[in-house]
Design an enzyme around this catalytic site. Sequence first.
Site, PDB file in Angstrom:
ATOM      1  N   GLY A  30     -39.172  -0.739  33.093  1.00 15.07           N
ATOM      2  CA  GLY A  30     -39.929  -1.713  33.865  1.00 15.07           C
ATOM      3  C   GLY A  30     -38.989  -2.576  34.687  1.00 15.07           C
ATOM      4  O   GLY A  30     -37.841  -2.813  34.311  1.00 15.07           O
ATOM      5  N   CYS A  31     -39.492  -3.059  35.806  1.00 17.58           N
ATOM      6  CA  CYS A  31     -38.624  -3.813  36.717  1.00 17.58           C
ATOM      7  C   CYS A  31     -38.216  -5.162  36.124  1.00 17.58           C
ATOM      8  O   CYS A  31     -37.050  -5.557  36.214  1.00 17.58           O
ATOM      9  CB  CYS A  31     -39.287  -3.980  38.082  1.00 17.58           C
ATOM     10  SG  CYS A  31     -40.939  -4.702  38.054  1.00 17.58           S
ATOM     11  N   ASN A  32     -39.142  -5.870  35.502  1.00 16.67           N
ATOM     12  CA  ASN A  32     -38.777  -7.141  34.875  1.00 16.67           C
ATOM     13  C   ASN A  32     -37.789  -6.911  33.734  1.00 16.67           C
ATOM     14  O   ASN A  32     -36.861  -7.698  33.530  1.00 16.67           O
ATOM     15  CB  ASN A  32     -40.023  -7.840  34.321  1.00 16.67           C
ATOM     16  CG  ASN A  32     -40.922  -8.370  35.427  1.00 16.67           C
ATOM     17  OD1 ASN A  32     -40.444  -8.826  36.446  1.00 16.67           O
ATOM     18  ND2 ASN A  32     -42.224  -8.295  35.216  1.00 16.67           N
ATOM     19  N   VAL A  33     -38.000  -5.838  33.008  1.00 16.60           N
ATOM     20  CA  VAL A  33     -37.113  -5.491  31.893  1.00 16.60           C
ATOM     21  C   VAL A  33     -35.697  -5.244  32.398  1.00 16.60           C
ATOM     22  O   VAL A  33     -34.716  -5.692  31.786  1.00 16.60           O
ATOM     23  CB  VAL A  33     -37.647  -4.240  31.165  1.00 16.60           C
ATOM     24  CG1 VAL A  33     -36.684  -3.814  30.071  1.00 16.60           C
ATOM     25  CG2 VAL A  33     -39.046  -4.506  30.618  1.00 16.60           C
ATOM     26  N   ALA A  76     -34.288  -6.461  35.103  1.00 21.95           N
ATOM     27  CA  ALA A  76     -33.668  -7.718  35.537  1.00 21.95           C
ATOM     28  C   ALA A  76     -33.166  -8.524  34.344  1.00 21.95           C
ATOM     29  O   ALA A  76     -32.049  -9.054  34.361  1.00 21.95           O
ATOM     30  CB  ALA A  76     -34.668  -8.537  36.354  1.00 21.95           C
TER      31      ALA A  76
END
Lengths: 348, 348, 348, 348
Positions: B150-153, B155
């Site tokens: 996941g993208c938030n993960v 970051a």
Amino acid sequence: MTTITVAVAGASGYAGGEVLRLLLSHPQVRIGALTAASSAGTALGAHQPHLVPLADRVLQPTTAETLAGHDVVFLGLPHGQSGAIAAELGDDVLVIDCGADHRLRSADDWTEFYGGEHAGTWPYGLPELIVGAGHQRDALGGVDRIAVPGCNVTAITLGIQPAVAAGLVEATDLVAVLANGYSGAGKAPKPHLMASEGLGAASPYGVGGTHRHVPEIMQNLRLAGADEVTISFTPTLVPMARGILATTTARLAAGVDLEAVRAAYRAAYDDEPFVHLLPEGQWPTTAATLGANTAQIQVAIDRRVGRLVVVSAIDNLVKGTAGGAIQSMNLALGLPETTGLSTIGTAP
Amino acid sequence: MTTITVAVAGASGYAGGEVLRLLLSHPQVRIGALTAASSAGTALGAHQPHLVPLADRVLQPTTAETLAGHDVVFLGLPHGQSGAIAAELGDDVLVIDCGADHRLRSADDWTEFYGGEHAGTWPYGLPELIVGAGHQRDALGGVDRIAVPGCNVTAITLGIQPAVAAGLVEATDLVAVLANGYSGAGKAPKPHLMASEGLGAASPYGVGGTHRHVPEIMQNLRLAGADEVTISFTPTLVPMARGILATTTARLAAGVDLEAVRAAYRAAYDDEPFVHLLPEGQWPTTAATLGANTAQIQVAIDRRVGRLVVVSAIDNLVKGTAGGAIQSMNLALGLPETTGLSTIGTAP
Amino acid sequence: MTTITVAVAGASGYAGGEVLRLLLSHPQVRIGALTAASSAGTALGAHQPHLVPLADRVLQPTTAETLAGHDVVFLGLPHGQSGAIAAELGDDVLVIDCGADHRLRSADDWTEFYGGEHAGTWPYGLPELIVGAGHQRDALGGVDRIAVPGCNVTAITLGIQPAVAAGLVEATDLVAVLANGYSGAGKAPKPHLMASEGLGAASPYGVGGTHRHVPEIMQNLRLAGADEVTISFTPTLVPMARGILATTTARLAAGVDLEAVRAAYRAAYDDEPFVHLLPEGQWPTTAATLGANTAQIQVAIDRRVGRLVVVSAIDNLVKGTAGGAIQSMNLALGLPETTGLSTIGTAP
Amino acid sequence: MTTITVAVAGASGYAGGEVLRLLLSHPQVRIGALTAASSAGTALGAHQPHLVPLADRVLQPTTAETLAGHDVVFLGLPHGQSGAIAAELGDDVLVIDCGADHRLRSADDWTEFYGGEHAGTWPYGLPELIVGAGHQRDALGGVDRIAVPGCNVTAITLGIQPAVAAGLVEATDLVAVLANGYSGAGKAPKPHLMASEGLGAASPYGVGGTHRHVPEIMQNLRLAGADEVTISFTPTLVPMARGILATTTARLAAGVDLEAVRAAYRAAYDDEPFVHLLPEGQWPTTAATLGANTAQIQVAIDRRVGRLVVVSAIDNLVKGTAGGAIQSMNLALGLPETTGLSTIGTAP
């Protein structure tokens, strides 16, 4: 109704402009002298084209002479300049400083965070601040000086103080991260505040604890009941002109559940005209507060982590600056606190 | 040079479009079938007008038949659909799932956070993830399935893992707040994702711990060395199309100073081609990562609070999705890891 | 493959930064000296954090000495400074001026619109410009000086020249209105270019015919075949960092229908690598051109009014400046025109 | 002071929400029934979180029954629905239609531009419209039906009508290009109105003369004195939530100079409370009109081209819709025209 005459120093800036925008809707205010530094001699309309009724007013230089003879003087000046001008105005004038000079009670804190000598402490203009069993508004009646809080400080204080005051969280492990609109950084042109740089970008500033807003938050939360306060504070610039969305988290005290939290926030804010706990399931958006003197707040408990998460939204120029200033003015002058202030945002 | 044939399912969506944008610069890739659901039969140019070289390609329906016969298949599908289609493709095809279905190792976590039955775990496509004494890239050579993080993960993991792995912080009291661009929410029209609502506004979503990205972060940081992980995680939507700015804070272990922290980050990332610790005094901005497969990271110590503050910036569609996916593809196929991927952002 | 050494003067600005961004993908270029004025002595990474591979490069002062010894020198300088520095570089160096100094053929026009003395005319770097029966690209082989066109000029010229050249419209009654991103106004901080002012606002600038881009448009369209050109030209600033959307209308010649117009545009652009007439029904968006060296064009006939309406979209920093400059460099050096240039935008 | 009871149909939409935002500041209005279609039964606060005083109001279904019994009913309905509901309300109710159904006088125009049968013509709610020697406001006293103008139409009409009425320009060669905020496109989610698509992008819509606003502009300018009107009209979407910046150009009649133009605009607007010709040298920005019932106008003469260029800025939801509607309501009810309406924008 008595008419109150008001002068605004720094009328070409963002704080001064917003004070004027709101005062134009205040039923008892007559707007007097408008002053500026380098813009003196020009028409206000060239700097604040949205203030149509004042477009032809010519800015005067910011001096004690131009500001004298009004009931109230708002100061929107670079920091360090308020004390001297206020000293010349006398104590029969209500002087309201939108800058930082007189917010802190501790001269040591001032010197540590701002540098230079402390200009002295003025009554603090956050009426909703919980102070022991009462509120800061109780201390504002009849005062002749008001220090307007910082905008980030207002967002965080309103967000977390009910939990701190009720002992529901440990104030020694607060973390706040904010999404900030650009007007909070003022009107002076700087490279990182250019539209080309800001559009489509998010970036932090003032990271790591030395931010000047920190001692003010600590001062507030101690008044609200915390023995000790430590807060990690990170503001970030995001592509909007106005608005602060503050996410503040704190470790929950043992045994606290959501019902207890909501009860504390309802007790704190149900009678407040400008601070609103949203219904469960609805989250704040800065858009709902644009132009209004409101704070919107929502709370959640993160059970796995044992933390309370509070999100608060304000318009940095209204509840965060000019609206709060006028609310405090009303209290100082014995007017109804909400006079001339709106809870209605401009959205979308 | 071998030519690799690639099909993309969900080519009309944001993830699929970004995979294609990057693959067009990959020197060994030949782009084969492009598929979609309701958009099948239309030209790609109507959905992705920026992908000029592919404008006339007609989208086919997403089926095992249309996707078969390629060396690599990227899946940009609604969650729950990847498992079935991958099962039909056979293990001589490298299937790269940009969705969430195969990221979690724990079926219990899956059921708790996503609901329904777990589709199984695939090799995890975050090459820089610290795993014991090595990295996740060591596990990606020759695999035939990859689950894109996941993208938030991404970051948060890239931001905090060096400190966790080096034991410099307590992983049991992490707090992360993110400023997110809208493309992370996908292309399906929803009321709160409208331009009118988003322009000029900041608002949180998924507050309070039940966000689906949380177990994935915990999984990563345990691999990086944490015994136990608890993280408060709050994403917020801000007015930008792309970008994640993640502010992650953690309580420092005793005696840790900034030099130790920077040393740990340098050790972790100095050899990484896509993760960059910025020079002291310079802070990340999402603008610098736009379109690039990079993460920019900066660290600070908040001495009063005893916390490390890490800010990390990525482009959610590149390092957060499509770029990371291609980086993992390169590793799986035995190509140099950086093939076809750029570190150069598009700014301002 | 020959290696071409390139120096960039004004490397800390937007034009210089974009030249560097694109040159980093050019297979035959080696980037040499990077120079600046007040930023000399600092690292490029502090000014252009997106140019990761060049982050540690130290800026040198902009002098003939630092720029000498390269095959190509790009100048991104304030106007009025290019002529002197070019004179010192000699004619064995290809000097490409991203500024306005050498665009106009008429010294009278220069003096009227810019003031001061004309620095002389250089070969004009718009390869697609229709010149009689050929194109401007035919005149660029082997030149040692190139004047890069203005970004607004490029958008309008590419939009309307096929209709002008084919005699389908009257060039004496052109009206162009543009939506412009802020980077076109440069990187120097000015009050009206601040993020607070620009976010959520649209405003015109340079209204009423004295805009410096007007004589350059006229010059181009006369080359394309117009006897006489008059154009009303109004740029407007809108809240985006990059992009120009130009709406240009012209009175149709008698008897011209949409089919004739589309045929003329197809004839003009079907073989152009960077200028694209969109399929009927699809309209340009600046988003599709972000970061790419492309122009997207669509045409419509407003039958009631007897006018052709052309909408053209470009990225002002790429096709409008740095991309066009490199395209012209390729031609001057005898490289394939498209070398190192992309048609693929970064969207959403 | 008489109290006026008002109902709003379509209260969950943008037009309805803005009518309510403004009515909350109207000193004689009591807000009665709020109705909606699919949102009936839910609280207004879920749809319009900025309307704090009405947050707990529950939306009723939009029927003649729920709307009956009020002095005034505002309709913010999808087009085609106003006629039927108005017919049921009777002529003792002032019905104000924010939609398009009753704007056009010509049934043929209606059928050509909108399709279907014309619902009939209502008095047109643009008080400042020049009609012969008077104004449209003269026709609004005591009416029981009002058709609120289109927002683009308002911007263009106010911008160009003084020049048309005074015979200073040829109305047969008008060209208008607009920069439009997204709220003008309504609240229904559509792919091209998503934040991801709109942020950082400019794109046209409805190009080529078939736009529904064209016959309404023509109707207005004929009333203002034009024999014949032809206008090329191109709206473009730019990244802002609110605002219209209209650039309208027209060929000047022989011998007309700037002084004559400014004199005509001053004569037309010096007594208008909501339309402001800016001082020479100052250009409109939509930011100055945000939330206010104002139009800001500036004029220039492009001597080379022989054209007048007029730039007008409004807030599409206020002067373009809800503010104009309330202004007309005031006239219909015999109240002072400016009651409850502000000229003060919210900027920055």
